[in-house]
Design a protein around this motif. Structure first.
Motif, PDB file in Angstrom:
ATOM      1  N   GLU A 124     -13.804   4.465  10.118  1.00 43.50           N
ATOM      2  CA  GLU A 124     -14.883   4.731   8.606  1.00 43.50           C
ATOM      3  C   GLU A 124     -14.343   5.664   7.582  1.00 43.50           C
ATOM      4  OE1 GLU A 124     -19.444   5.994   9.673  1.00 43.50           O
ATOM      5  OE2 GLU A 124     -18.601   8.250   8.537  1.00 43.50           O
ATOM      6  N   LEU A 125     -14.534   4.696   6.212  1.00 46.41           N
ATOM      7  CA  LEU A 125     -14.115   6.006   4.617  1.00 46.41           C
ATOM      8  C   LEU A 125     -15.167   6.379   4.168  1.00 46.41           C
ATOM      9  CD1 LEU A 125     -10.902   4.989   3.842  1.00 46.41           C
ATOM     10  CD2 LEU A 125     -12.103   2.972   2.394  1.00 46.41           C
ATOM     11  N   LEU A 126     -14.786   7.354   3.577  1.00 42.96           N
ATOM     12  CA  LEU A 126     -15.629   8.253   2.670  1.00 42.96           C
ATOM     13  C   LEU A 126     -14.549   8.602   1.685  1.00 42.96           C
ATOM     14  CD1 LEU A 126     -16.000  11.096   5.742  1.00 42.96           C
ATOM     15  CD2 LEU A 126     -17.600   9.420   4.658  1.00 42.96           C
ATOM     16  N   LEU A 127     -15.847   7.893   0.508  1.00 42.99           N
ATOM     17  CA  LEU A 127     -15.287   8.754  -0.960  1.00 42.99           C
ATOM     18  C   LEU A 127     -15.851  10.199  -1.344  1.00 42.99           C
ATOM     19  CD1 LEU A 127     -13.771   7.822  -3.517  1.00 42.99           C
ATOM     20  CD2 LEU A 127     -14.965   6.220  -4.233  1.00 42.99           C
ATOM     21  N   ASN A 128     -15.335  10.404  -1.984  1.00 46.29           N
ATOM     22  CA  ASN A 128     -15.878  12.191  -2.499  1.00 46.29           C
ATOM     23  C   ASN A 128     -17.296  12.624  -1.222  1.00 46.29           C
ATOM     24  OD1 ASN A 128     -14.420  11.820  -4.691  1.00 46.29           O
ATOM     25  ND2 ASN A 128     -15.797  10.989  -5.013  1.00 46.29           N
ATOM     26  N   GLY A 129     -17.299  12.050   0.565  1.00 41.50           N
ATOM     27  CA  GLY A 129     -18.146  12.758   1.013  1.00 41.50           C
ATOM     28  C   GLY A 129     -18.882  11.449   1.543  1.00 41.50           C
ATOM     29  N   ALA A 160       0.763  -1.174   0.027  1.00 41.39           N
ATOM     30  CA  ALA A 160       0.014  -0.229  -0.168  1.00 41.39           C
ATOM     31  C   ALA A 160       0.595   1.385   0.005  1.00 41.39           C
ATOM     32  CB  ALA A 160      -0.500   0.113   0.885  1.00 41.39           C
ATOM     33  N   MET A 161       0.611   2.313  -0.446  1.00 45.63           N
ATOM     34  CA  MET A 161       1.123   3.954  -0.259  1.00 45.63           C
ATOM     35  C   MET A 161       0.209   4.666  -0.589  1.00 45.63           C
ATOM     36  SD  MET A 161       1.832   3.648  -5.090  1.00 45.63           S
ATOM     37  CE  MET A 161       2.635   5.235  -4.433  1.00 45.63           C
ATOM     38  N   ALA A 162       0.566   5.463  -0.110  1.00 44.60           N
ATOM     39  CA  ALA A 162       0.088   6.779   0.291  1.00 44.60           C
ATOM     40  C   ALA A 162      -0.683   7.827  -1.272  1.00 44.60           C
ATOM     41  CB  ALA A 162       0.330   7.869   1.556  1.00 44.60           C
ATOM     42  N   ASN A 163      -1.563   7.057  -1.912  1.00 45.61           N
ATOM     43  CA  ASN A 163      -1.644   7.663  -3.589  1.00 45.61           C
ATOM     44  C   ASN A 163      -3.428   7.141  -3.527  1.00 45.61           C
ATOM     45  OD1 ASN A 163      -1.521   8.173  -6.124  1.00 45.61           O
ATOM     46  ND2 ASN A 163       0.132   8.866  -5.786  1.00 45.61           N
ATOM     47  N   TRP A 164      -3.742   8.021  -4.108  1.00 46.61           N
ATOM     48  CA  TRP A 164      -5.280   8.448  -4.901  1.00 46.61           C
ATOM     49  C   TRP A 164      -5.654   7.838  -6.053  1.00 46.61           C
ATOM     50  CZ3 TRP A 164      -8.817   4.702  -3.568  1.00 46.61           C
ATOM     51  CH2 TRP A 164      -9.770   4.614  -3.908  1.00 46.61           C
ATOM     52  N   SER A 165      -4.485   8.230  -6.953  1.00 46.16           N
ATOM     53  CA  SER A 165      -4.573   8.499  -7.874  1.00 46.16           C
ATOM     54  C   SER A 165      -4.143   7.539  -9.326  1.00 46.16           C
ATOM     55  CB  SER A 165      -3.548   9.473  -8.786  1.00 46.16           C
ATOM     56  OG  SER A 165      -3.749  10.636  -7.892  1.00 46.16           O
ATOM     57  N   TYR A 166      -5.634   7.157  -9.669  1.00 45.18           N
ATOM     58  CA  TYR A 166      -5.148   5.622 -10.831  1.00 45.18           C
ATOM     59  C   TYR A 166      -6.039   5.569 -11.378  1.00 45.18           C
ATOM     60  CZ  TYR A 166      -2.638   3.749  -6.606  1.00 45.18           C
ATOM     61  OH  TYR A 166      -1.704   3.922  -6.085  1.00 45.18           O
ATOM     62  N   ASP A 167      -6.166   6.423 -12.764  1.00 42.01           N
ATOM     63  CA  ASP A 167      -6.440   6.886 -14.036  1.00 42.01           C
ATOM     64  C   ASP A 167      -7.086   5.318 -14.716  1.00 42.01           C
ATOM     65  OD1 ASP A 167      -6.753   9.378 -13.356  1.00 42.01           O
ATOM     66  OD2 ASP A 167      -4.864  10.256 -14.948  1.00 42.01           O
ATOM     67  N   GLY A 168      -8.031   5.293 -15.508  1.00 43.55           N
ATOM     68  CA  GLY A 168      -8.456   4.040 -16.082  1.00 43.55           C
ATOM     69  C   GLY A 168      -8.734   2.861 -15.099  1.00 43.55           C
ATOM     70  N   ALA A 206     -12.533   5.359  -7.375  1.00 39.85           N
ATOM     71  CA  ALA A 206     -13.298   6.715  -8.405  1.00 39.85           C
ATOM     72  C   ALA A 206     -12.267   7.211  -8.095  1.00 39.85           C
ATOM     73  CB  ALA A 206     -14.671   7.117  -7.650  1.00 39.85           C
ATOM     74  N   PRO A 207     -12.263   8.533  -8.760  1.00 41.52           N
ATOM     75  CA  PRO A 207     -11.493   9.502  -8.435  1.00 41.52           C
ATOM     76  C   PRO A 207     -12.510  10.384  -7.519  1.00 41.52           C
ATOM     77  CG  PRO A 207     -12.551   9.912 -10.619  1.00 41.52           C
ATOM     78  CD  PRO A 207     -12.474   8.723 -10.110  1.00 41.52           C
ATOM     79  N   GLY A 208     -11.353  11.607  -6.796  1.00 38.97           N
ATOM     80  CA  GLY A 208     -12.425  12.209  -6.307  1.00 38.97           C
ATOM     81  C   GLY A 208     -10.608  12.580  -5.081  1.00 38.97           C
ATOM     82  N   THR A 209     -11.343  12.436  -3.707  1.00 43.83           N
ATOM     83  CA  THR A 209     -10.877  12.555  -2.734  1.00 43.83           C
ATOM     84  C   THR A 209     -11.073  11.322  -1.127  1.00 43.83           C
ATOM     85  OG1 THR A 209     -11.458  14.514  -2.782  1.00 43.83           O
ATOM     86  CG2 THR A 209     -11.030  13.989   0.117  1.00 43.83           C
ATOM     87  N   LEU A 210     -10.502  10.550  -1.017  1.00 43.84           N
ATOM     88  CA  LEU A 210     -10.473   9.169  -0.209  1.00 43.84           C
ATOM     89  C   LEU A 210     -10.011   9.940   1.522  1.00 43.84           C
ATOM     90  CD1 LEU A 210     -11.584   6.474  -0.554  1.00 43.84           C
ATOM     91  CD2 LEU A 210      -8.786   5.920  -0.304  1.00 43.84           C
ATOM     92  N   THR A 211     -11.408  10.039   1.837  1.00 43.66           N
ATOM     93  CA  THR A 211     -10.725  10.353   3.140  1.00 43.66           C
ATOM     94  C   THR A 211     -11.299   9.228   4.851  1.00 43.66           C
ATOM     95  OG1 THR A 211     -12.089  12.586   3.068  1.00 43.66           O
ATOM     96  CG2 THR A 211     -11.598  11.838   5.341  1.00 43.66           C
ATOM     97  N   ALA A 212     -10.577   9.096   5.407  1.00 41.92           N
ATOM     98  CA  ALA A 212     -10.112   8.027   6.469  1.00 41.92           C
ATOM     99  C   ALA A 212     -10.956   9.175   7.631  1.00 41.92           C
ATOM    100  CB  ALA A 212      -8.925   7.546   7.330  1.00 41.92           C
ATOM    101  N   ALA A 215      -9.452  11.624  14.635  1.00 44.28           N
ATOM    102  CA  ALA A 215      -8.596  12.423  13.794  1.00 44.28           C
ATOM    103  C   ALA A 215      -9.108  11.587  11.956  1.00 44.28           C
ATOM    104  CB  ALA A 215      -6.837  10.523  13.698  1.00 44.28           C
ATOM    105  N   ARG A 216      -8.220  12.144  11.664  1.00 52.24           N
ATOM    106  CA  ARG A 216      -9.035  12.263   9.868  1.00 52.24           C
ATOM    107  C   ARG A 216      -7.484  12.272   8.949  1.00 52.24           C
ATOM    108  NH1 ARG A 216     -14.231  14.321   7.319  1.00 52.24           N
ATOM    109  NH2 ARG A 216     -15.385  14.382   9.690  1.00 52.24           N
ATOM    110  N   THR A 217      -7.426  11.882   7.874  1.00 55.21           N
ATOM    111  CA  THR A 217      -7.131  12.624   6.753  1.00 55.21           C
ATOM    112  C   THR A 217      -7.237  12.091   5.837  1.00 55.21           C
ATOM    113  OG1 THR A 217      -4.460  12.718   6.561  1.00 55.21           O
ATOM    114  CG2 THR A 217      -5.460   9.477   6.785  1.00 55.21           C
ATOM    115  N   SER A 218      -6.488  12.314   4.688  1.00 48.46           N
ATOM    116  CA  SER A 218      -7.240  12.423   3.027  1.00 48.46           C
ATOM    117  C   SER A 218      -5.744  12.137   2.430  1.00 48.46           C
ATOM    118  CB  SER A 218      -7.949  13.291   3.093  1.00 48.46           C
ATOM    119  OG  SER A 218      -9.427  14.030   3.350  1.00 48.46           O
ATOM    120  N   LEU A 219      -6.708  11.071   0.629  1.00 42.64           N
ATOM    121  CA  LEU A 219      -5.829  11.092  -0.472  1.00 42.64           C
ATOM    122  C   LEU A 219      -6.433  12.220  -0.899  1.00 42.64           C
ATOM    123  CD1 LEU A 219      -4.769   7.237   0.331  1.00 42.64           C
ATOM    124  CD2 LEU A 219      -3.521   9.974   1.009  1.00 42.64           C
TER     125      LEU A 219
END
Length: 560
Positions: free
Chosen positions: A390-395, A364-372, A416-422, A433-437
């Protein structure tokens, strides 16, 4: 283990002697960089595995505040390979140990000595006597530092049954077999430690840890452990609970361990001060033992036999170029240094076959950029000490999990592109705590990022070459060759990527990329400015590093 009256738990990493792309040279700047990287990854101790270390790295450990386990050799009188040090050990061990002590005595970073690593001799009478002799001899040379030895507990038991992977006869036979294979141009067969590493990779880490719990494993290590000040357990964490009761006077050190056990070790050590530390294999990736810790997929190679083209082990929490992996983030949370991290299994590799490894916890790596990769099911890993995440994808909620006896929650998620938040919660439901990619933008540029903007004339310039968007977010799916077209004020001495399979090596002027990155290393030719220019199909990039003399802080700092 106490320093100035305060208990210190050794958060250790094993490191090899090499400095990655520049090779085996113990360049003082490269040695110090390695120590800085290990400190940033959360470690406060280094095991110099498995050979006498350079003065340069001890100088760096003194300055930066890094404890050192000062190790001797990887074999005693039993050959692991036909032409190794075992030929000379009987005649040279006293002289060599004295040279080590003479070299390292005045380095405050050195806190203990190790007489060896995975030496099955410790399971037999002659080897137990040698353990005692070397321990006593080191005490006569330096009575201020304790002595240990890294013992693979399960190996000792196997050796006593005639099933060990090392013997003089096997070393002779293996040498002949390899010579014959080379003459016939046959694929080299794995033998000795390489064979066992491959087997462990196929069977997994539990295989070795379970073997250490067997009664015979205890029986074939206890006498040697009694002849050293500190018992060095290689992959023996599952013995800790029983052994602290069975051997109340024994001091235990995890002299070689798996990354996945960082949390388990830390929690146990907090309540059991006789367990003084842990040294993960390995802190930083290294040359040799190719492939033992790699997770390489078929888009880079279909050769999982670890033949020509494989350069590194792949088992570091920090890669060969100095890049921090998800395992480093996990370790920092396990050691209670960071509150939270979020990493993702690269979506384009999710569920696909990869090279086998027991020394890799996750890719695993700290990235959320996987076009296609829209809709591809992958896994997010949340590293946090919490009751639930809890995991949030685009809210919108994408998953959740409770944590139990670990600080790692693995949650399936579709890309799915956008913002992934834990988001992490305590047992009462309060957010702690919370953090996002965030997904990178559509545009792709080549960026050249020096690690240091100013270096001394005797330093080295490390320049990361990355494919990013305009905001600097890495694009790991962009794979395209990069060519260094010019260097002013310096000499390009290394260029390459961090994949353990790297047929290009590090000696050229152009390189493939791995997960969107490569690294260039430039040695200055004098004071002034280094300018490096690189080109690719996504444009060019330039980096400038000032070269001038600067004051060096000689103060020994706190290692915490």
């Amino acid at each position: 283990f106490k320093v100035n009256g305060r208990r210190e738990v050794l958060r250790g990493a094993c490191i090899h002697h090499d400095n990655g792309p520049i090779g085996a040279a113990a360049h003082p700047f490269a040695e110090e960089r390695k120590v800085r990287l290990m400190k940033a990854a959360g470690y406060n101790a280094l095991r110099m595995a498995h050979n006498p270390c350079s003065k340069a790295i001890l100088d760096a450990c003194d300055r930066l505040g890094m404890y050192v386990l000062d190790e001797y050799v990887d074999m005693w009188y039993i050959h692991k390979d036909k032409y190794d040090y075992a030929t000379y050990h009987a005649d040279w061990w006293e002289r060599d140990l004295k040279d080590i002590v003479d070299k390292d005595y005045d380095h405050p970073s050195v806190i203990m000595y190790s007489t060896g690593n995975e030496v099955a001799e410790t399971s037999e009478e002659r080897g137990i006597k040698l353990t005692e002799d070397m321990t006593n001899y080191l005490h006569s040379l330096d009575d201020t530092r304790p002595v240990t030895c890294g013992v693979n507990i399960f190996f000792n038991f196997l050796y006593s049954l005639g099933m060990g992977q090392y013997s003089d006869k096997k070393a002779e036979k293996n040498a002949k077999r390899q010579a014959e294979d080379a003459k016939k141009k046959k694929k080299k067969k794995a033998v000795g430690s390489e064979f066992f590493n491959n087997l462990a990779g196929l069977l997994g880490a539990k295989f070795m840890k379970f073997g250490a719990t067997l009664r015979g494993s205890d029986r074939k290590t206890r006498d040697a452990f009694a002849k050293m000040d500190i018992a060095g357990y290689n992959y023996g964490i599952n013995r800790y609970k029983k052994d602290v009761k069975k051997y109340p006077d024994r001091i235990i050190l995890g002299s070689e361990t798996f990354c996945a056990d960082a949390y388990k070790f830390w929690e146990f050590a907090k309540d059991h001060p006789s367990v003084i530390g842990d040294f993960v294999w390995a802190g930083m990736d290294y040359m040799g033992e190719v492939g033992i810790g790699s997770w390489v997929y078929e888009d880079h190679t279909s050769d999982f036999s670890f033949g020509i083209g494989w350069l590194t082990a792949g088992s570091g929490r920090v890669d060969i170029n100095g890049g921090f992996l998800g395992e480093a983030d996990y370790t920092r949370v396990a050691f209670e240094l960071d509150k939270m991290h979020l990493a993702v299994i690269p979506a384009h590799h999710a569920g696909k076959k990869h090279s086998p490894s027991a020394w890799k916890h996750t890719n695993a790596m700290a990235n959320w950029s996987y076009d296609g990769c829209d809709g591809v099911k992958t896994k997010a890993e949340v590293y946090v000490r919490a009751y639930r995440v809890e995991l949030l994808l685009n809210g919108r909620k994408a998953g959740a999990k409770k944590l139990k006896k670990d600080c790692r929650a693995v949650i399936p998620v579709r890309y799915a592109p956008g913002t992934l938040t834990a988001v992490a919660y305590d047992k009462a439901g309060n957010e702690i705590a919370r953090t996002s990619l965030v997904t990178a933008g559509k545009e792709t540029v080549l960026a050249a990022s020096p690690e240091d903007n100013v270096i001394s004339p005797d330093g080295l310039a490390y320049i990361h070459l990355r494919y990013t968007d305009e905001a600097g977010t890495l694009k790991p799916l962009t794979r395209s060759r990069i060519k260094v077209t010019g260097t002013e004020g310096g000499e390009l001495i290394a260029l390459g990527h961090a994949c353990p399979y790297n047929p290009d090596g590090f000696g050229g002027k152009d390189t493939d990329t791995y997960l969107g990155e490569a690294l260039a290393v430039v040695r200055p030719t004098g004071a002034g400015t280094i300018k490096l220019t690189a080109e690719s199909e996504f444009g060019s990039a330039e980096a400038a590093i000032e070269v001038k003399k600067k004051e060096t802080d000689k103060t020994v700092t706190d290692a915490v």
